[in-house]
Design a protein around this motif. Structure first.
Motif, PDB file in Angstrom:
ATOM      1  N   ALA A   1       0.975  -1.466  -0.158  1.00 49.66           N
ATOM      2  CA  ALA A   1      -0.351  -0.234  -0.299  1.00 49.66           C
ATOM      3  C   ALA A   1       0.893   1.105   0.247  1.00 49.66           C
ATOM      4  O   ALA A   1       1.121   1.577   0.706  1.00 49.66           O
ATOM      5  N   GLY A   2       1.335   1.300  -1.463  1.00 51.92           N
ATOM      6  CA  GLY A   2       2.051   2.481  -1.382  1.00 51.92           C
ATOM      7  C   GLY A   2       1.685   4.383  -1.895  1.00 51.92           C
ATOM      8  O   GLY A   2       0.275   4.363  -1.894  1.00 51.92           O
ATOM      9  N   PHE A   3       2.585   5.081  -2.389  1.00 53.44           N
ATOM     10  CA  PHE A   3       2.183   6.710  -2.840  1.00 53.44           C
ATOM     11  C   PHE A   3       2.614   6.157  -4.302  1.00 53.44           C
ATOM     12  O   PHE A   3       3.529   6.172  -4.400  1.00 53.44           O
ATOM     13  N   GLY A   4       1.892   7.364  -5.202  1.00 59.43           N
ATOM     14  CA  GLY A   4       2.707   7.402  -5.981  1.00 59.43           C
ATOM     15  C   GLY A   4       2.634   9.731  -5.872  1.00 59.43           C
ATOM     16  O   GLY A   4       1.774  10.436  -4.958  1.00 59.43           O
ATOM     17  N   ILE A   5       3.888  10.368  -5.927  1.00 62.52           N
ATOM     18  CA  ILE A   5       4.196  11.354  -5.811  1.00 62.52           C
ATOM     19  C   ILE A   5       4.160  12.271  -7.571  1.00 62.52           C
ATOM     20  O   ILE A   5       5.520  11.190  -7.825  1.00 62.52           O
ATOM     21  N   GLU A   6       3.664  12.913  -7.523  1.00 61.68           N
ATOM     22  CA  GLU A   6       3.871  13.824  -8.971  1.00 61.68           C
ATOM     23  C   GLU A   6       5.204  14.810  -8.714  1.00 61.68           C
ATOM     24  O   GLU A   6       5.583  14.686  -7.699  1.00 61.68           O
TER      25      GLU A   6
ATOM     26  N   MET B   1      -0.209  11.179  -5.132  1.00 62.01           N
ATOM     27  CA  MET B   1      -0.917  12.337  -4.191  1.00 62.01           C
ATOM     28  C   MET B   1       0.174  13.791  -5.002  1.00 62.01           C
ATOM     29  O   MET B   1       1.449  13.341  -6.007  1.00 62.01           O
ATOM     30  N   THR B   2      -0.826  14.947  -4.889  1.00 59.72           N
ATOM     31  CA  THR B   2       0.021  16.163  -4.886  1.00 59.72           C
ATOM     32  C   THR B   2      -0.017  17.566  -3.593  1.00 59.72           C
ATOM     33  O   THR B   2      -0.096  16.734  -3.092  1.00 59.72           O
ATOM     34  N   ASP B   3       1.148  17.911  -4.095  1.00 57.45           N
ATOM     35  CA  ASP B   3       0.726  18.919  -3.040  1.00 57.45           C
ATOM     36  C   ASP B   3      -0.450  19.918  -2.282  1.00 57.45           C
ATOM     37  O   ASP B   3      -1.141  20.578  -1.149  1.00 57.45           O
ATOM     38  N   ASN B   4      -1.142  19.867  -3.417  1.00 55.22           N
ATOM     39  CA  ASN B   4      -2.048  20.538  -3.852  1.00 55.22           C
ATOM     40  C   ASN B   4      -4.127  20.330  -3.793  1.00 55.22           C
ATOM     41  O   ASN B   4      -4.519  20.086  -3.451  1.00 55.22           O
ATOM     42  N   SER B   5      -4.330  18.230  -3.334  1.00 59.55           N
ATOM     43  CA  SER B   5      -4.678  17.577  -3.668  1.00 59.55           C
ATOM     44  C   SER B   5      -5.795  17.299  -2.400  1.00 59.55           C
ATOM     45  O   SER B   5      -4.774  16.712  -1.355  1.00 59.55           O
ATOM     46  N   ASN B   6      -6.336  17.464  -2.513  1.00 59.56           N
ATOM     47  CA  ASN B   6      -7.543  17.344  -1.041  1.00 59.56           C
ATOM     48  C   ASN B   6      -8.004  15.564  -1.034  1.00 59.56           C
ATOM     49  O   ASN B   6      -8.417  15.004  -0.026  1.00 59.56           O
TER      50      ASN B   6
END
Length: 590
Positions: free
Chosen positions: A46-51, A357-362
């Motif tokens: 269970a990970g994350f994507g970072i733009e 994930m982006t820094d401006n994403s809800n």
């Protein structure tokens, strides 16, 4: 104070038991061999994507973003390995590497010459890009996105330079794989390509670049040719980018004796603003049947991918894209959706899921920097990652997931209930129960649904420990806890806010009734509290357990230390049972 009043006092200090309005009986197989289980889950599942353009928001620029690092470390401690990070997205196809640019930022290329609605060489990164990435927890597996969109005369030199910089720059984290290009199925739409672009041309261009990266970067470093994930597509419905078409085009064939594809990498979103053609509410997201309907096509792609003998990974996923929806993706109901999706994906044998994930994403699990006038904070979704990390860590490399049939539910709960089983060392270990019927924080009379679970006669007269994923209501933006633990908005560290440990006892036949409040999930784990067992990390050392007053739990694998229940918790559990079996009688006597 009389005896009955003492029971009232004790029971009020324990979790409230609400009267259930409906029931469902479940009889999971007690052995993995008798169930339709997944393959064992990797600890980084269970990970994350970072733009890529947002990397410095999550890692920090000149100074480390300790908040982000701590949140990732928490998950590493619970599962045994840091969550898999996919550093990729639209902006990977805008980036070119310049060894002479060493600032902790990316900069605009004022001499851009490439094609594209946003030019394929419009952003410049340098060595500090990877120095920042290296701040993430030791051993973090990283899938790194290379630029396929750039097609200038020096495109081979450019993609090789980017790959070499990534390989040489990751010293603390672990380069796991490369993507080449983000969502090439959309290249005509975003003007990255023109003419007869499609799966056949993509295959040729992908393999050409993969061959160059292997020969010039991977092979000299002793890494295999099968180091690439393809095709990182957005939607293949009705296109030439479906897996079986790409197989016919030769994407997984040998080139000069080498196979380059290590996994099928596709993307999806439950809902995408500007693309999805119907309105979305939190209640829609929480109807879990909608997830199955939306993902039905991708289930077929998963099956086709697995039929080739390669794993299938979902490297970009989210509840709402591109940057979430306030009141939906950032509410507690989205945490229930996330936990369900992780388990659902695991049951399909998807090997890894990265929520973007982006820094401006809800829809990001946390906000890493000041944004919208708010300081960094943890969103409810993060708690679903915690729950999943503890489920995976509970089996120390042996956790397998199965989904239980819940077709026979009352009509008012249709689409609102899910039940999964988790097996450890091939034995039934836990049942995960999700009740996603919307009950908002303002509701003063939340009801519960009762699952009657038969753990089997070999689990008769055993303790079942309950871990709650909960908040005041589905629409809550704050106040989420898992296992009674909260995570600080200041430093990301865990703290216990409710140290009560709730336990039930199976009957002589192995049955137990478990109530799950509307808009809540419960994990019922046999014999010990989830997250309290010693978890082996990738270097075979013990990670810390859940920071509750109870750190009970047997060792799951050799080499990890065994924790012991404290006397306080033993008493708490005993009182909990007495409240159920004796406290009610005491109230009646009053």
């Amino acid at each position: 104070m009389g005896a009955s009043m003492r029971w009232i006092t004790i029971c009020l200090s324990l979790p409230a038991f609400s009267f259930a309005q409906a029931t469902l009986s479940l009889s999971p197989a007690t052995k993995a061999a008798s169930a339709g289980v997944s393959a064992p889950l990797d600890a980084s599942f269970a990970g994350f994507g970072i733009e890529p353009s947002n990397l410095f928001s999550f890692t920090g620029g000149a100074n480390t973003n300790k908040f982000s690092v701590q949140l990732l470390q928490n998950l590493a401690d619970y599962s045994g390995t840091p969550p898999h990070i996919r550093l990729g997205g639209n902006t990977q196809d805008y980036m070119v590497f310049d060894d002479s640019f060493d600032a902790f930022e990316w900069k605009t290329n004022v001499q851009s010459t490439a094609q594209g609605t946003i030019a394929a060489d419009s952003m410049i990164i340098g060595p500090s890009y990877f120095k920042a990435l290296d701040r993430f927890p030791t051993g973090t597996p990283v899938t790194y996105g290379l630029n396929l969109a750039y097609s200038g005369s020096d495109y081979v030199e450019r993609v090789v330079a980017g790959a070499r910089a990534a390989l040489n720059g990751m010293k603390n984290v672990k380069l796991y794989s490369f993507e080449i290009g983000n969502e090439p199925d959309l290249y005509l739409q975003n003007q990255m390509r023109s003419g007869s672009w499609g799966g056949h041309v993509y295959t040729k261009q992908f393999l050409e670049r993969a061959t160059a990266v292997y020969n010039q970067v991977l092979k000299p470093a002793g890494l295999p040719a099968s180091f690439f994930e393809g095709p990182a597509t957005a939607s293949t419905i009705g296109t030439t980018f479906e897996i079986d078409t790409l197989v016919k085009n030769g994407l997984i064939d040998k080139v000069n004796g080498s196979n380059y594809i290590s996994a099928w990498n596709q993307h999806d979103y439950f809902y995408f603003i500007g693309v999805s053609n119907v309105p979305l509410t939190l209640n829609d997201l929480m109807n879990l049947d909608n997830t199955n309907s939306q993902f039905a096509y991708w289930e077929k792609q998963v099956a086709k991918g697995l039929d080739t003998g390669l794993p299938y990974v979902l490297r970009e996923m989210s509840s709402v894209g591109p940057i979430g929806m306030h009141g939906v993706s950032d509410a507690f109901g989205a945490a229930l959706w996330t936990l369900n999706f992780f388990l659902y994906a695991a049951s399909l044998n998807i090997s890894s899921v990265q929520l973007h994930m982006t820094d401006n994403s809800n829809a990001s699990a946390w906000q890493p920097i000041n944004m919208y006038g708010k300081d960094p904070f943890v969103r409810p979704q993060y708690y679903a990652h915690v729950a999943m990390a503890q489920i995976v860590g509970n089996g120390n490399g042996t956790t397998q997931i199965d989904v239980l049939n819940i077709d026979k539910v009352p009509s008012d709960y249709k689409g609102r209930l899910r039940a999964f089983t988790a097996y450890a060392n091939s034995n039934l270990q836990a049942v995960i129960l999700i009740n996603s019927k919307q009950a908002n924080a303002s509701s003063t009379n939340k009801v519960s649904f009762t699952f009657k679970v038969n753990f089997g006669s070999n689990n008769a007269d055993k303790d079942v420990f309950l871990s709650y994923l909960t908040a005041d209501g589905a629409d809550s933006l704050t106040g989420t806890t898992f296992n009674g633990v909260s995570y600080s908005d200041l430093d990301g560290k865990a703290s216990t806010v409710n140290d009560t440990v709730t336990t039930l006892r199976t009957s002589s036949s192995g049955s137990v009734s478990i109530s799950v409040r509307d808009s809540q999930a419960v994990i019922a784990n046999l014999n010990w509290l989830l997250g309290s067992n010693a978890v082996l990390t990738s270097n075979s050392t013990s990670a810390r357990p859940t920071p509750k007053k109870s750190t009970a739990g047997p060792t799951m694998m050799g080499g990890a230390s065994t924790a012991v229940f404290t006397g306080v918790v033993t008493m708490t559990l005993a009182l909990a049972r007495l409240c159920i079996y004796g406290g009610v009688l005491g109230l009646r006597r009053a």
